[in-house]
Design an enzyme around this catalytic site. Structure first.
Site, PDB file in Angstrom:
ATOM      1  N   HIS A  82       0.826  -1.209   0.000  1.00 30.93           N
ATOM      2  CA  HIS A  82       0.000   0.000   0.000  1.00 30.93           C
ATOM      3  C   HIS A  82       0.856   1.253   0.000  1.00 30.93           C
ATOM      4  O   HIS A  82       2.033   1.225   0.365  1.00 30.93           O
ATOM      5  CB  HIS A  82      -0.935   0.025   1.224  1.00 30.93           C
ATOM      6  CG  HIS A  82      -0.205   0.066   2.536  1.00 30.93           C
ATOM      7  ND1 HIS A  82       0.427  -1.031   3.080  1.00 30.93           N
ATOM      8  CD2 HIS A  82       0.004   1.081   3.416  1.00 30.93           C
ATOM      9  CE1 HIS A  82       0.995  -0.704   4.221  1.00 30.93           C
ATOM     10  NE2 HIS A  82       0.762   0.585   4.458  1.00 30.93           N
ATOM     11  N   ASP A  84       0.484   4.892   1.929  1.00 32.42           N
ATOM     12  CA  ASP A  84      -0.322   5.251   3.098  1.00 32.42           C
ATOM     13  C   ASP A  84      -1.491   6.176   2.765  1.00 32.42           C
ATOM     14  O   ASP A  84      -1.314   7.207   2.104  1.00 32.42           O
ATOM     15  CB  ASP A  84       0.567   5.888   4.174  1.00 32.42           C
ATOM     16  CG  ASP A  84       1.422   4.823   4.851  1.00 32.42           C
ATOM     17  OD1 ASP A  84       0.954   3.678   4.996  1.00 32.42           O
ATOM     18  OD2 ASP A  84       2.575   5.126   5.216  1.00 32.42           O
ATOM     19  N   HIS A 115       4.598   0.089   0.026  1.00 33.01           N
ATOM     20  CA  HIS A 115       5.381  -0.683   0.986  1.00 33.01           C
ATOM     21  C   HIS A 115       4.540  -1.774   1.628  1.00 33.01           C
ATOM     22  O   HIS A 115       3.300  -1.767   1.524  1.00 33.01           O
ATOM     23  CB  HIS A 115       5.990   0.225   2.059  1.00 33.01           C
ATOM     24  CG  HIS A 115       4.970   0.963   2.873  1.00 33.01           C
ATOM     25  ND1 HIS A 115       4.356   2.115   2.453  1.00 33.01           N
ATOM     26  CD2 HIS A 115       4.440   0.698   4.096  1.00 33.01           C
ATOM     27  CE1 HIS A 115       3.508   2.537   3.368  1.00 33.01           C
ATOM     28  NE2 HIS A 115       3.537   1.689   4.375  1.00 33.01           N
ATOM     29  N   ARG A 131       5.102   6.092  14.524  1.00 38.85           N
ATOM     30  CA  ARG A 131       4.871   6.532  13.143  1.00 38.85           C
ATOM     31  C   ARG A 131       4.145   7.864  13.073  1.00 38.85           C
ATOM     32  O   ARG A 131       3.190   8.109  13.812  1.00 38.85           O
ATOM     33  CB  ARG A 131       4.023   5.452  12.458  1.00 38.85           C
ATOM     34  CG  ARG A 131       3.974   5.563  10.959  1.00 38.85           C
ATOM     35  CD  ARG A 131       3.066   4.513  10.379  1.00 38.85           C
ATOM     36  NE  ARG A 131       1.845   5.151   9.932  1.00 38.85           N
ATOM     37  CZ  ARG A 131       1.107   4.758   8.915  1.00 38.85           C
ATOM     38  NH1 ARG A 131       1.440   3.680   8.226  1.00 38.85           N
ATOM     39  NH2 ARG A 131       0.017   5.389   8.576  1.00 38.85           N
TER      40      ARG A 131
HETATM   41  C1  SIN Z   1       3.177   0.557   7.751  1.00 37.78           C
HETATM   42  O1  SIN Z   1       3.236   1.737   8.024  1.00 37.78           O
HETATM   43  O2  SIN Z   1       2.557   0.135   6.794  1.00 37.78           O
HETATM   44  C2  SIN Z   1       3.900  -0.441   8.639  1.00 37.78           C
HETATM   45  C3  SIN Z   1       5.317  -0.602   8.262  1.00 37.78           C
HETATM   46  C4  SIN Z   1       6.045  -1.480   9.243  1.00 37.78           C
HETATM   47  O3  SIN Z   1       5.561  -1.681  10.367  1.00 37.78           O
HETATM   48  O4  SIN Z   1       7.120  -1.968   8.906  1.00 37.78           O
END
Ligand code: SIN
Length: 289
Positions: free
Chosen positions: A107, A109, A265, A280
């Site tokens: 995806h 974000d 990602h 995050r």
């Molecule tokens: C994400 O923000 O999609 C998670 C990425 C991760 O936890 O490595």
């Protein structure tokens, strides 16, 4: 190749061997950066799409301050933020959790938003001894590799995005039965759709990139689902080929900043029985064009 940036000789930007992603050392991100150094960081981020800053034991406040130096916070829906830190999400998975790890599908974000975040910043607090890598696909290089005929066909298309498969009333999280530490907020808001250009142009580099993902892209405007699935299925397989991937292997106290406008990602998992804790934030972006 390692290059010292001219205006900030202490910053060293080392591109990853695959030519996608880079590591930046020579900075202490717990302190404010000068405008010149900040400009160098932003330029490196624009060039390399995914930049890693090792050895940054940042407090939440320092993470917030660095995020805001990059740009205003984005809006993070469907997940309860950390107490006292409305713009920070804790991605936490306990050793005994059986629920799928968060972010397990490809995806970009919040691509279902009208103005999806330009950047996501993720800092490692507790890294498991095995697994837990984050994989990135370079959607600019994937676009460049398409034939001119395919590029011409994609050029006028608008892809339909929605959070429904993940956070919707019939989505993965709504049906989940296993315990999850992160507080996910399932909502009918997630069932809404909106469309963006299927190929977007990066506002800084001017490069074109595929802007679709299997998690949030649910169709193509004006096409039947069968037609859209055929095209999207091809694109998803194309853009996630090994040649377009950077695999990020975490160490404690690393900060990673990626560009949601030209990458997708996936959090790989593979660390059942171990704790993983990440913090995050997101930086607001523009409407894709
Ligand atoms: C994400 O923000 O999609 C998670 C990425 C991760 O936890 O490595």
């Amino acid at each position: 190749m390692t290059q010292a940036l001219a205006a900030a000789p202490d910053i060293v930007v080392t591109p990853q061997p695959t030519g996608f992603g880079a590591e930046i050392v020579g900075l202490d991100l717990s302190k404010p950066l000068s405008p010149q150094v900040l400009a160098q960081v932003k330029a490196a981020w624009a060039s390399h799409s995914v930049v890693a800053f090792p050895d940054q034991p940042l407090s939440l406040e320092a993470l917030e301050a660095f995020t805001q130096a990059i740009g205003p916070f984005g809006v993070d829906p469907f997940i309860a933020p950390m107490a006292g830190h409305p713009n920070v999400l804790e991605l936490r998975r306990e050793p005994d959790e059986k629920a799928t790890n968060f972010g397990a599908g490809w995806h970009s974000d919040w691509s279902f938003q009208k103005t999806p975040p330009a950047a996501t910043l993720l800092r490692s607090q507790v890294v498991p001894p095995v697994g837990g890598d984050t994989l990135f696909a370079d959607c600019s290089r994937a676009y460049d590799a398409l034939s001119d005929a395919m590029k011409a066909m994609l050029a006028p298309l608008r892809a339909v995005h929605s959070a429904t498969r993940a956070y919707g009333t019939q989505g993965v999280f709504a049906k989940e039965t296993e315990k999850r530490t992160m507080e996910i907020i399932v909502s009918s808001e997630a069932d809404k759709t909106l469309s963006h250009p299927l190929v977007r142009t990066h506002p800084v580099t001017g490069r074109k990139a595929l802007f679709v993902s299997p998690t949030y892209t649910v169709g193509i405007e004006g096409m039947t689902l069968k037609e859209a699935h055929a095209i999207l299925g091809f694109l998803f397989a194309h853009m996630t080929q090994d040649e377009f991937i950077y695999r990020h292997n975490w160490r404690k106290d690393m900060l990673l900043m990626w560009d949601n406008r030209c990458t997708v990602h996936l959090a790989e998992g593979g660390y059942d029985g171990h704790l993983r804790v990440m913090h995050r934030t997101t930086v607001a972006g523009d409407a894709p064009v």
